[in-house]
Scaffold this motif. Structure first.
Motif, mmCIF file in Angstrom:
data_model
loop_
_atom_site.group_PDB
_atom_site.id
_atom_site.type_symbol
_atom_site.label_atom_id
_atom_site.label_comp_id
_atom_site.label_asym_id
_atom_site.label_seq_id
_atom_site.Cartn_x
_atom_site.Cartn_y
_atom_site.Cartn_z
ATOM 1 N N LYS A 1 0.832 -1.217 0.000
ATOM 2 C CA LYS A 1 0.000 0.000 0.000
ATOM 3 C C LYS A 1 0.862 1.260 0.000
ATOM 4 O O LYS A 1 0.590 2.210 -0.743
ATOM 5 C CB LYS A 1 -0.906 -0.001 1.226
ATOM 6 C CG LYS A 1 -1.811 1.219 1.348
ATOM 7 C CD LYS A 1 -2.688 1.099 2.568
ATOM 8 C CE LYS A 1 -3.636 2.282 2.656
ATOM 9 N NZ LYS A 1 -2.960 3.564 2.836
ATOM 10 N N GLN A 2 1.918 1.267 0.792
ATOM 11 C CA GLN A 2 2.784 2.446 0.865
ATOM 12 C C GLN A 2 3.517 2.673 -0.453
ATOM 13 O O GLN A 2 3.657 3.810 -0.909
ATOM 14 C CB GLN A 2 3.776 2.285 2.013
ATOM 15 C CG GLN A 2 3.128 2.346 3.387
ATOM 16 C CD GLN A 2 4.090 1.999 4.504
ATOM 17 O OE1 GLN A 2 5.220 1.598 4.259
ATOM 18 N NE2 GLN A 2 3.630 2.129 5.742
ATOM 19 N N ARG A 3 4.000 1.611 -1.085
ATOM 20 C CA ARG A 3 4.740 1.770 -2.336
ATOM 21 C C ARG A 3 3.845 2.258 -3.471
ATOM 22 O O ARG A 3 4.239 3.100 -4.273
ATOM 23 C CB ARG A 3 5.408 0.444 -2.725
ATOM 24 C CG ARG A 3 6.612 0.135 -1.846
ATOM 25 C CD ARG A 3 7.460 -0.975 -2.413
ATOM 26 N NE ARG A 3 6.816 -2.278 -2.300
ATOM 27 C CZ ARG A 3 6.371 -2.979 -3.316
ATOM 28 N NH1 ARG A 3 6.461 -2.496 -4.550
ATOM 29 N NH2 ARG A 3 5.814 -4.164 -3.147
ATOM 30 N N ALA B 1 1.127 3.948 -3.043
ATOM 31 C CA ALA B 1 0.701 5.325 -2.744
ATOM 32 C C ALA B 1 1.636 6.308 -3.433
ATOM 33 O O ALA B 1 1.207 7.350 -3.953
ATOM 34 C CB ALA B 1 0.688 5.549 -1.237
ATOM 35 N N GLU B 2 2.937 5.982 -3.479
ATOM 36 C CA GLU B 2 3.910 6.837 -4.168
ATOM 37 C C GLU B 2 3.658 6.832 -5.677
ATOM 38 O O GLU B 2 3.773 7.867 -6.340
ATOM 39 C CB GLU B 2 5.329 6.357 -3.861
ATOM 40 C CG GLU B 2 5.712 6.483 -2.393
ATOM 41 C CD GLU B 2 7.087 5.897 -2.120
ATOM 42 O OE1 GLU B 2 7.739 5.443 -3.085
ATOM 43 O OE2 GLU B 2 7.504 5.899 -0.941
ATOM 44 N N LYS B 3 3.319 5.662 -6.230
ATOM 45 C CA LYS B 3 3.030 5.588 -7.670
ATOM 46 C C LYS B 3 1.770 6.389 -8.008
ATOM 47 O O LYS B 3 1.704 7.059 -9.041
ATOM 48 C CB LYS B 3 2.851 4.133 -8.091
ATOM 49 C CG LYS B 3 4.116 3.288 -7.984
ATOM 50 C CD LYS B 3 3.858 1.854 -8.412
ATOM 51 C CE LYS B 3 5.093 0.995 -8.239
ATOM 52 N NZ LYS B 3 6.175 1.351 -9.172
ATOM 53 N N ALA B 4 0.767 6.315 -7.135
ATOM 54 C CA ALA B 4 -0.455 7.076 -7.374
ATOM 55 C C ALA B 4 -0.186 8.573 -7.265
ATOM 56 O O ALA B 4 -0.696 9.376 -8.054
ATOM 57 C CB ALA B 4 -1.543 6.657 -6.376
ATOM 58 N N ASP B 5 0.660 8.967 -6.297
ATOM 59 C CA ASP B 5 0.964 10.379 -6.101
ATOM 60 C C ASP B 5 1.754 10.952 -7.276
ATOM 61 O O ASP B 5 1.745 12.158 -7.507
ATOM 62 C CB ASP B 5 1.752 10.564 -4.804
ATOM 63 C CG ASP B 5 1.675 11.986 -4.283
ATOM 64 O OD1 ASP B 5 0.554 12.497 -4.101
ATOM 65 O OD2 ASP B 5 2.736 12.599 -4.083
ATOM 66 N N ALA B 6 2.441 10.070 -8.028
ATOM 67 C CA ALA B 6 3.215 10.529 -9.189
ATOM 68 C C ALA B 6 2.312 11.055 -10.302
ATOM 69 O O ALA B 6 2.789 11.728 -11.223
ATOM 70 C CB ALA B 6 4.081 9.388 -9.726
ATOM 71 N N LEU B 7 1.020 10.776 -10.236
ATOM 72 C CA LEU B 7 0.084 11.273 -11.247
ATOM 73 C C LEU B 7 -0.313 12.730 -10.991
ATOM 74 O O LEU B 7 -0.981 13.347 -11.830
ATOM 75 C CB LEU B 7 -1.174 10.401 -11.284
ATOM 76 C CG LEU B 7 -0.934 8.913 -11.613
ATOM 77 C CD1 LEU B 7 -2.241 8.135 -11.520
ATOM 78 C CD2 LEU B 7 -0.324 8.756 -12.995
ATOM 79 N N LEU C 1 1.059 -4.442 -10.401
ATOM 80 C CA LEU C 1 0.531 -5.135 -9.228
ATOM 81 C C LEU C 1 0.541 -6.647 -9.426
ATOM 82 O O LEU C 1 0.912 -7.408 -8.519
ATOM 83 C CB LEU C 1 -0.903 -4.668 -8.945
ATOM 84 C CG LEU C 1 -1.053 -3.363 -8.169
ATOM 85 C CD1 LEU C 1 -2.489 -2.856 -8.265
ATOM 86 C CD2 LEU C 1 -0.664 -3.565 -6.709
ATOM 87 N N GLU C 2 0.141 -7.092 -10.594
ATOM 88 C CA GLU C 2 0.070 -8.535 -10.856
ATOM 89 C C GLU C 2 1.439 -9.200 -10.791
ATOM 90 O O GLU C 2 1.531 -10.400 -10.541
ATOM 91 C CB GLU C 2 -0.578 -8.786 -12.217
ATOM 92 C CG GLU C 2 -2.073 -8.475 -12.245
ATOM 93 C CD GLU C 2 -2.661 -8.579 -13.633
ATOM 94 O OE1 GLU C 2 -3.886 -8.730 -13.733
ATOM 95 O OE2 GLU C 2 -1.891 -8.492 -14.614
#
Length: 407
Positions: free
Chosen positions: A225-227, A229-235, A258-259
């Protein structure tokens, strides 16, 4: 014999007449160079000389043009030397007719561009997202280099203008939600092209991110989840219109990553990713499984004094896509009372109906649940032993805390 002589006389008289004049209907200009100037710049030179040549020759008598060919060739050479900054005319040839062909050969004044450095930047977005955007304009740096390499160093002004139009055109075609600024400078022995691509329109200002699972305890997903979250924040910083246009692609990219995660494969999870475009971008990741369903919950009740602290564990195994067999264990902490249940559940999309037999009191429990959204759930439960029905509405505050109103 008289008839023959008359015909011969007519032929001789016709041959003595001047050739019939052919007006110029079209002008074609071709420019080559003695070096390695790119075709893009040569075509731009040809267009510049095309305008001049059309003014000189269109609708003019081609016979007269050919008669004064040398003068026209010298005139075009003088004009070319002035118009095509950085280049000099080596040769000019004019062949007049209804289609008049003009061939020119040019050469750089002095040095030609040997080394080109392209500094391509994406402004206002995260580095990881910049790499993703760069893939939308593949080969842009190579095309910029090919345009400038071999051109005259002294032609940088108008060559830079052509380059700006080319880059802006490509960016607008591939990334319509972005604009490009281009600057061309000469540094020592190399030409530096700085390209800054920046977003326009409404931008993603914030990211509302969640990763939940009803198949395994969310505590097992903390690192993942933490990792992500960083990828989502990069958007953050992307244009909202870009996210809408590439929503499926962005979802697929996150899903593929994810897969391939070790923990996802280990727990046999089937992730699902949903983006909700807007100035606050929603990124919802659900880590489901079609193999099993495991959850642990603790309850703190407000509004009653007895048995207000309790917990429940659920371990289920799917025997088909919709059918689940499970066991549950519950405990109330006031007197440390345990109960155990075995049951069966049937799933229809957002709805679940289940039955369980609870021991040691031997009562039957019927439960119905419906998930309106990922945050809102309606639950109704009937207990045969006490002949009571419990109705509850639950709201998930975040992955580890929910509030439930129980009647």
């Amino acid at each position: 014999m008289l008839l023959v002589r008359l015909v011969l006389c007519c032929l001789v008289w016709a041959a003595a007449l001047p050739a019939c004049a052919a007006p110029v209907e079209r002008v074609e200009v071709h420019i080559t160079d003695t070096g390695s100037t790119s075709s893009v710049l040569l075509e731009r030179m040809a267009k510049s000389m095309q305008v001049v040549s059309e003014q000189l020759f269109l609708d003019k008598d081609s016979v007269n043009i050919n008669a004064a060919r040398g003068d026209y060739e010298r005139l075009l050479a003088e004009i070319g030397d002035r118009v095509l900054t950085g280049y000099q005319m080596e040769s000019v040839s004019v062949s007049a007719g209804s289609v008049t062909s003009i061939n020119m050969q040019v050469a750089p004044w002095s040095a030609a561009v040997d080394e080109v450095f392209v500094d391509l930047q994406f402004s206002g977005v995260e580095p990881g997202t910049a790499e993703l955007l760069k893939k939308q304009v593949p080969g842009l740096e190579e095309r910029i280099e090919s345009v400038l390499r071999g051109s005259s160093v002294d032609a940088s002004d108008w060559a830079g203008g052509i380059l700006r139009r080319l880059v802006r055109s490509e960016v607008e075609a591939s990334l319509p939600e972005f604009k490009a600024a281009v600057d061309v400078v000469r540094e020592d022995s190399r030409t530096v092209v700085q390209v800054v691509i920046y977003p326009v329109g409404q931008l993603v200002q914030n990211v509302a991110y969640s990763m939940t699972s009803e198949s395994i305890p969310n505590l097992l997903l903390l690192d993942l989840k933490q990792r992500y979250a960083e990828k989502a924040d990069a958007l953050r910083g992307l244009p909202v219109d870009y996210v809408k246009r590439h929503q499926a692609e962005l979802e697929s990219l996150l899903l593929t990553e994810l897969e391939n995660e070790k923990s996802v494969r280990m727990h046999q999870l089937a992730p699902a990713v949903k983006l909700l475009p807007g100035s606050t971008l929603g990124v919802e990741i659900n880590m489901g499984s079609d193999k099993y369903k495991i959850w642990f919950e603790g309850y703190g009740d407000i509004g009653r004094n007895d048995d207000n602290i309790s917990g429940r564990a659920h371990i289920g195994k799917f025997i088909s896509g919709r059918d689940e067999i499970f066991g549950e264990a519950g405990v109330t902490l006031d007197e440390v009372d345990w109960d155990f249940s075995a049951g069966y559940a049937r799933h229809w999309g957002k709805a679940t109906l289940s039955y369980m037999r609870r021991s040691p009191d031997g009562q039957n429990v019927f439960r119905g649940e419906y998930d309106f959204t990922s945050k809102w759930r309606l639950r109704t439960e009937y207990f045969s032993g006490t002949d009571t029905t419990e109705i509850a509405v639950r709201y998930r505050i975040h992955e580890f805390l929910s509030a439930e109103y129980v009647y």
